[in-house]
Scaffold this motif. Structure first.
Motif, mmCIF file in Angstrom:
data_model
loop_
_atom_site.group_PDB
_atom_site.id
_atom_site.type_symbol
_atom_site.label_atom_id
_atom_site.label_comp_id
_atom_site.label_asym_id
_atom_site.label_seq_id
_atom_site.Cartn_x
_atom_site.Cartn_y
_atom_site.Cartn_z
ATOM 1 N N ALA A 1 33.043 33.667 70.417
ATOM 2 C CA ALA A 1 33.424 32.749 71.485
ATOM 3 C C ALA A 1 33.399 31.325 70.969
ATOM 4 C CB ALA A 1 32.481 32.882 72.677
ATOM 5 N N LEU A 2 34.216 30.473 71.582
ATOM 6 C CA LEU A 2 34.188 29.055 71.259
ATOM 7 C C LEU A 2 34.346 28.253 72.534
ATOM 8 C CD1 LEU A 2 37.181 27.399 71.334
ATOM 9 C CD2 LEU A 2 37.648 28.952 69.447
ATOM 10 N N ALA A 3 33.882 27.021 72.494
ATOM 11 C CA ALA A 3 34.068 26.069 73.580
ATOM 12 C C ALA A 3 34.062 24.686 72.951
ATOM 13 C CB ALA A 3 32.965 26.195 74.626
ATOM 14 N N VAL A 4 35.127 23.925 73.175
ATOM 15 C CA VAL A 4 35.245 22.620 72.543
ATOM 16 C C VAL A 4 35.617 21.560 73.576
ATOM 17 C CG1 VAL A 4 35.848 23.579 70.293
ATOM 18 C CG2 VAL A 4 37.660 23.054 71.906
ATOM 19 N N ALA A 5 35.284 20.325 73.266
ATOM 20 C CA ALA A 5 35.631 19.187 74.111
ATOM 21 C C ALA A 5 35.824 17.979 73.213
ATOM 22 C CB ALA A 5 34.539 18.920 75.146
ATOM 23 N N ALA A 6 36.629 17.022 73.678
ATOM 24 C CA ALA A 6 36.884 15.831 72.875
ATOM 25 C C ALA A 6 37.438 14.719 73.748
ATOM 26 C CB ALA A 6 37.863 16.138 71.745
ATOM 27 N N ASP A 7 37.153 13.480 73.354
ATOM 28 C CA ASP A 7 37.790 12.321 73.962
ATOM 29 C C ASP A 7 39.179 12.149 73.349
ATOM 30 O OD1 ASP A 7 35.522 11.951 75.413
ATOM 31 O OD2 ASP A 7 34.797 10.208 74.280
ATOM 32 N N PRO A 8 40.075 11.470 74.058
ATOM 33 C CA PRO A 8 41.459 11.359 73.563
ATOM 34 C C PRO A 8 41.592 10.618 72.234
ATOM 35 C CG PRO A 8 41.342 10.828 75.911
ATOM 36 C CD PRO A 8 39.929 10.919 75.422
ATOM 37 N N GLU A 9 40.796 9.579 72.008
ATOM 38 C CA GLU A 9 40.962 8.769 70.807
ATOM 39 C C GLU A 9 40.510 9.542 69.561
ATOM 40 O OE1 GLU A 9 39.412 4.561 68.830
ATOM 41 O OE2 GLU A 9 38.880 5.077 70.898
ATOM 42 N N PRO A 10 41.375 9.713 68.580
ATOM 43 C CA PRO A 10 41.012 10.458 67.375
ATOM 44 C C PRO A 10 39.779 9.895 66.685
ATOM 45 C CG PRO A 10 43.371 10.090 67.447
ATOM 46 C CD PRO A 10 42.781 9.263 68.552
#
Length: 349
Positions: free
Chosen positions: A112-121
């Motif tokens: 399983a995986l779960a990821v999150a990120a802000d828009p700015e690289p």
């Protein structure tokens, strides 16, 4: 925990019990008479639903292109349709993505995986991978619940410490430990009280925030940092029998291909000895790739330097796009044999 009769795997000679469905040493699927071929899917256990949308309809049969009937089997060749959990992906921002795949041999996907990120690289990314222990019951349910619970804790927290670099690092480490606690609780919530082989999984998570990269691990899923202009770095050390052998001087290839190569010494679950993640921190000062993966990938390329070369070459062939690169790395692992479930999560910094 209910006691079970101990015996050995007919494939590799590693220790197994009568409740095991897979050998933890070599991954062989077990039957009363020995390892079996992965022809029949006997998965009748509940699976946490993915966000596939109400309109999700089984596509054409992956074996022959025929129509999938209402009972979930191909009307032409009788092959069972793939489930959404067999292969899924997440891409919260263009620079962060992950792909999770059943592989070729196993009948269901316990990764399983779960990821999150802000828009700015390069700003903020949170990557979590959990690998369900095949010999435990409901490990597919537990691993997905654990990954999502950990990600939610990491997303909610954004502590900066007291303004110093050391206090900021301490704050992120504390958040990673809280995420592991939440993941452990999620595993316990998805474990039957009377289960003879309680659900369990590995745990690895990374937090990237404004140049600070922190990784935490329980088990043998891994995190790597591959800077473009510097030496590749393995951010985690496995909690495994193989890692203990390597620490005593046994060559890596020998330790990781031995009869108990994938026997882990720590995990998340009711019978876990300790689920506090071991953490590593570093400052990211230039561009590169952050990789978080299960052993379904690193089984075929374990050391940091050659794995970095593989990721860079694969990325170059896919325009540097994280989702396409993750998918191509999964395809590569399947081409090597696909002996285990495969999860690849990438952030391009």
């Amino acid at each position: 925990m209910t006691s079970t009769t101990q015996t050995v795997c007919p494939s590799c000679g590693g220790p197994i019990s009568e409740a095991d469905r897979f050998c933890e040493a070599c991954g062989a699927e077990l039957t009363p008479t020995g390892p079996s071929m992965p022809a029949i899917d006997t998965d009748t256990e509940p699976t946490i639903e993915l966000n596939t949308g109400a309109s999700a309809v089984p596509g054409p049969c992956r074996s022959c292109g025929g129509t999938i009937s209402a009972d979930g089997y191909c009307e032409t060749c009788g092959t069972k349709a793939t489930k959404p959990r067999d292969h899924f992906s997440e891409q919260p921002a263009p620079w962060v993505a992950g792909v999770c795949d059943r592989g070729i041999r196993h009948s269901r996907n316990e990764d399983a995986l779960a990821v999150a990120a802000d828009p700015e690289p390069g700003s903020r990314a949170l990557l979590v991978v959990c690998d369900g222990v095949s010999s435990s019951l409901d490990s597919d349910v537990a691993s997905l619940a654990a990954a999502r619970a950990a990600r939610d804790v990491l997303v909610a927290g954004h502590a900066k410490g007291l303004g110093t670099e050391s206090s900021r690092n301490s704050a992120v480490v504390a958040r990673l430990k809280a995420a592991a606690d939440a993941a452990s609780d999620a595993v316990l919530e998805n474990t039957s009280p009377d289960s003879p082989n309680p659900a369990s999984c590995t745990f690895v998570a990374t937090v990237l925030e404004d140049g600070l990269l922190v990784a935490g691990v329980v088990g043998d899923s891994r995190a790597y940092w591959f800077p473009d202009e510097a030496e590749a770095v393995a951010l985690t050390v496995d909690d495994s029998w193989a890692a203990e052998l390597i620490a005593t001087g046994v060559p890596r290839h020998e330790a990781e291909t031995g009869p108990q190569a994938h026997a882990i010494t720590r995990w998340l679950g009711k019978d876990a000895p300790d689920h506090t993640p071991r953490t590593t921190s570093l400052n990211v000062t230039g561009p590169g790739w952050l990789l978080v993966c299960s052993d379904g990938l690193w089984n075929y390329c374990s050391e940091a330097a050659p794995l970095a070369d593989l990721v860079r070459q694969t990325a170059a062939a896919n325009g540097g796009e994280p989702l396409a690169t993750s998918s191509a790395l999964v395809d590569w692992a399947n081409a090597q044999g696909g002996q285990d479930n495969i999860t690849v999560a990438l952030a391009r910094i």
